[in-house]
Write a protein that holds these residues in place. Structure first.
Motif, mmCIF file in Angstrom:
data_model
loop_
_atom_site.group_PDB
_atom_site.id
_atom_site.type_symbol
_atom_site.label_atom_id
_atom_site.label_comp_id
_atom_site.label_asym_id
_atom_site.label_seq_id
_atom_site.Cartn_x
_atom_site.Cartn_y
_atom_site.Cartn_z
ATOM 1 N N ASP A 57 0.844 -1.188 0.000
ATOM 2 C CA ASP A 57 0.000 0.000 0.000
ATOM 3 C C ASP A 57 0.881 1.240 0.000
ATOM 4 N N GLY A 58 0.742 2.053 -1.020
ATOM 5 C CA GLY A 58 1.490 3.302 -1.093
ATOM 6 C C GLY A 58 0.814 4.392 -0.274
ATOM 7 N N ALA A 59 1.571 5.394 0.083
ATOM 8 C CA ALA A 59 1.034 6.521 0.852
ATOM 9 C C ALA A 59 0.091 7.345 -0.018
ATOM 10 N N PRO A 60 -0.927 7.972 0.593
ATOM 11 C CA PRO A 60 -1.823 8.827 -0.201
ATOM 12 C C PRO A 60 -1.107 10.094 -0.673
ATOM 13 N N THR A 61 -1.705 10.746 -1.659
ATOM 14 C CA THR A 61 -1.201 12.031 -2.141
ATOM 15 C C THR A 61 -2.298 13.071 -1.946
ATOM 16 N N ILE A 62 -1.892 14.329 -1.794
ATOM 17 C CA ILE A 62 -2.859 15.413 -1.586
ATOM 18 C C ILE A 62 -2.266 16.707 -2.134
ATOM 19 N N ASP A 88 -3.850 4.315 -3.696
ATOM 20 C CA ASP A 88 -4.041 3.079 -4.445
ATOM 21 C C ASP A 88 -5.081 2.144 -3.835
ATOM 22 N N PHE A 89 -5.358 2.255 -2.531
ATOM 23 C CA PHE A 89 -6.362 1.405 -1.902
ATOM 24 C C PHE A 89 -7.473 2.222 -1.244
ATOM 25 N N GLU A 152 -5.807 10.848 4.453
ATOM 26 C CA GLU A 152 -5.587 9.610 5.205
ATOM 27 C C GLU A 152 -6.087 8.450 4.362
ATOM 28 N N ASP A 153 -5.403 7.309 4.475
ATOM 29 C CA ASP A 153 -5.887 6.104 3.805
ATOM 30 C C ASP A 153 -6.291 5.072 4.849
ATOM 31 N N TYR A 154 -6.597 3.868 4.412
ATOM 32 C CA TYR A 154 -7.144 2.847 5.306
ATOM 33 C C TYR A 154 -6.091 1.968 5.972
ATOM 34 N N LEU A 155 -4.819 2.171 5.683
ATOM 35 C CA LEU A 155 -3.784 1.366 6.325
ATOM 36 C C LEU A 155 -3.688 1.784 7.790
#
Length: 187
Positions: A57-62, A88-89, A152-155
């Motif tokens: 899982d890659g880090a999110p971008t903003i 990506d997720f 923020e992502d779900y990891l």
């Protein structure tokens, strides 16, 4: 309706036409073979092959659109912009953080705060949302601020991803009039 189902020759839970497989820990890329028999004792002609590709899982971008750095605004003004986030997720949520720029004379107690701009979903790989910031609405007194967006992502336990800071100079109407007068004098 199904009578039985197997995943790689291991029995799985069947309810009506639905198969619920056991939990699978995905650590490497794998292939699974799903077979079933219906209530009339008819087997699937061939197994359904499911390939799972393990991917980190890659880090999110903003990032911001439609926002200028070192912008001067009235404390009652509503600043509108666009946030673009990706993961990506799935993007879980995007928001804003701000902190006042400390100055021992003019801003000894800088403001801090944050707000959620939009919630995402596990299938939201990209999000483009409109956002606003109003110092009056967020109860931020006039001062120079550093504003940045976060995603923020779900990891679990992953740190937020941040955009670069944008500096905003929030002024009272009297300070804004003085600033405009100074700008007109320069022109």
């Amino acid at each position: 309706d199904l009578a039985v189902a197997t995943l790689n020759d291991r029995p799985q839970q069947v309810e009506g036409a639905r198969v619920t497989t056991e939990r699978i820990a995905v650590e490497t890329s794998s292939e699974y073979r799903l077979m079933w028999r219906d209530r009339f004792q008819l087997d699937a002609r061939e197994p359904q092959v499911v390939r799972i590709e393990a991917e980190n899982d890659g880090a999110p971008t903003i990032g911001f659109n439609q926002l200028k750095n070192n912008q001067v605004i009235l404390s009652t003004e509503v600043l509108a912009f666009e946030l673009q986030a990706g993961d990506d997720f799935g993007v879980k949520r995007v928001g804003l953080e701000w902190e006042g720029i400390s100055d021992p004379v003019h801003n000894p107690q800088p403001s801090r705060g944050e707000k959620t701009v939009a919630a995402g979903a596990p299938d939201s790989e990209t999000m483009t949302v409109g956002g606003t910031f109003s110092a009056a609405r967020e109860r931020v007194r006039p001062q120079s601020l550093r504003l940045r967006a976060f995603a923020e992502d779900y990891l679990p336990d992953r740190e937020r991803a941040y955009s670069p800071y944008f500096v905003l100079h929030v002024l009272t109407p009297a300070e804004h009039l003085k600033w405009l007068t100074d700008q007109l004098a320069k022109w």
